[in-house]
Design an enzyme around this catalytic site. Sequence first.
Site, mmCIF file in Angstrom:
data_model
loop_
_atom_site.group_PDB
_atom_site.id
_atom_site.type_symbol
_atom_site.label_atom_id
_atom_site.label_comp_id
_atom_site.label_asym_id
_atom_site.label_seq_id
_atom_site.Cartn_x
_atom_site.Cartn_y
_atom_site.Cartn_z
ATOM 1 N N TYR A 1 0.855 -1.187 0.000
ATOM 2 C CA TYR A 1 0.000 0.000 0.000
ATOM 3 C C TYR A 1 0.888 1.233 0.000
ATOM 4 C CZ TYR A 1 -3.371 3.482 1.722
ATOM 5 O OH TYR A 1 -4.170 4.590 1.878
ATOM 6 N N ASP B 1 9.281 2.681 -0.160
ATOM 7 C CA ASP B 1 8.227 3.358 0.567
ATOM 8 C C ASP B 1 8.404 3.008 2.041
ATOM 9 O OD1 ASP B 1 6.029 4.343 1.806
ATOM 10 O OD2 ASP B 1 4.556 3.465 0.432
ATOM 11 N N LYS C 1 4.429 8.958 8.848
ATOM 12 C CA LYS C 1 4.180 8.386 10.179
ATOM 13 C C LYS C 1 5.180 8.851 11.238
ATOM 14 C CE LYS C 1 1.103 4.931 8.431
ATOM 15 N NZ LYS C 1 1.157 4.225 7.164
HETATM 16 C C1 PLP Z 1 0.506 4.693 5.792
HETATM 17 C C2 PLP Z 1 1.236 4.421 4.547
HETATM 18 C C3 PLP Z 1 1.127 5.260 3.422
HETATM 19 C C4 PLP Z 1 0.154 6.399 3.358
HETATM 20 O O1 PLP Z 1 0.434 7.395 4.272
HETATM 21 P P1 PLP Z 1 -0.727 8.467 4.634
HETATM 22 O O2 PLP Z 1 -0.063 9.380 5.597
HETATM 23 O O3 PLP Z 1 -1.838 7.652 5.229
HETATM 24 O O4 PLP Z 1 -1.112 9.118 3.379
HETATM 25 C C5 PLP Z 1 1.926 5.010 2.341
HETATM 26 N N1 PLP Z 1 2.792 3.985 2.333
HETATM 27 C C6 PLP Z 1 2.919 3.144 3.383
HETATM 28 C C7 PLP Z 1 3.908 2.037 3.322
HETATM 29 C C8 PLP Z 1 2.143 3.332 4.515
HETATM 30 O O5 PLP Z 1 2.243 2.473 5.536
#
Ligand code: PLP
Length: 429
Positions: free
Chosen positions: A148, A243, A271
């Site tokens: 994701y 990511d 995060k």
């Molecule tokens: C949470 C997450 C996102 C999205 O981040 P948001 O701040 O919710 O837009 C993208 N990539 C990874 C791996 C994530 O865990």
Amino acid sequence: MIAQGARMSSKELYLRAQELMPGGVNSPVRAFRAVGGSPLFFEKASGDRLTDVEGREYIDYVCSWGAVITGHADPAIVAAVAKAAQGGTSFGAPHPGEIALAEEIVARVPGLEMVRFVNSGSEATSAAIRLARAATGRAKVLKFEGNYHGAVDALLAKAGSGVATFSLPDSAGIPEEATKATLLARYNDEVSVEQLLDEHRGEVAAVIVEPVAGNMGCVPPRPGFLQKVRELCSRHGVLLIFDEVMTGFRVARGGAQDFFGISADLVCMGKVIGGGLPVGAYGGAKDLMRMIAPTGPVYQAGTLSGNPLAMAAGLAALKGMDDAAYAELESRGAELESGLKAACGKVPAQVQRVGSMTSVFFNSDPVVDFDSAQRSDRQFFGRLFHALLERGVYLPPSALESWFLTTTHSRQDVQKTCAAFAEAIDELA
Ligand SMILES: *Cc1c(COP(=O)(O)O)cnc(C)c1O
């Protein structure tokens, strides 16, 4: 109307919220659809504890989906935010706080030279993709099923099983054209990557990967998988995007690149770097990053980007995460892992963990990719979720999510959690 001072239950609040916000929430998984029942509304949080509006306390394993790593209401973060707020909540202009957080991040991450701050992980991944396309002059992007990367049109595609083909969007409202340039490979399967890069030779701008998959539950990369993907990207002139919105500064001091000893070309963060405030960032080497406006032709902007409160919170969070803190997280994680394994007893289960990211899959075989993740018993998880909630443990309200630890999860709390887990399993199995 909600009367001032009236004490309402979570159920009453949920009814009201559903009239005002779709599903009563501002991010879908919060609505408990994956586990049934109605969501709890929380009043406050401190350390590893959440307190709901009815005054019940829970040991928290969601931790704002991993954003909170030093514990809720960390006094250092609260003080930093309060101090920043006194000086103005937003300037829309440069300020030293941005430099302080950028310096801390660049110092921690091997090979990282420059960052651009944004306001969420989704913004970071979409900007990184744009930059990769501009830098390579190519359009296609390869992602992995079950990874994701935020609510980004081009990346909301996982398609069916089998080795990837051109993908269809996962959400209504996304035109097929938006995901037509998205290729799907299988996580932990470097052959699927090799085949796609061969088939689309000279057309792929970037491979984007969660170095530890955390959004289909916690799925560690097999030894050698990330190295092989790195080699394939280099061979094909494709940029490798890690990511690290979830893994960044969680799995190690310098994130997954540090943990696995692999350098990506671009890294996305979020995060943890906001200490619980809305922040994202993306970064890489100077020559790449200077392609971004105003030094280069790739447009990307944000009214609140580099917000002084968010920068101060992120810096305080990272300052709290020294080597001792990571060692502590690792030992607490190991205790949780072994406690959960013992608690599962005869129930077919896989306890999977990297550092302070853990998942329990109710599955007879290890989960290595999206297909195996989907084969786990999600209904059983739903029942277990509620049995644990009754016992004061708040897990992510979905079977396919990671559980997170903070530096405030004590050994006793982990033991309490494992005991509750064992009791719940006995009751349900
Ligand atoms: C949470 C997450 C996102 C999205 O981040 P948001 O701040 O919710 O837009 C993208 N990539 C990874 C791996 C994530 O865990």
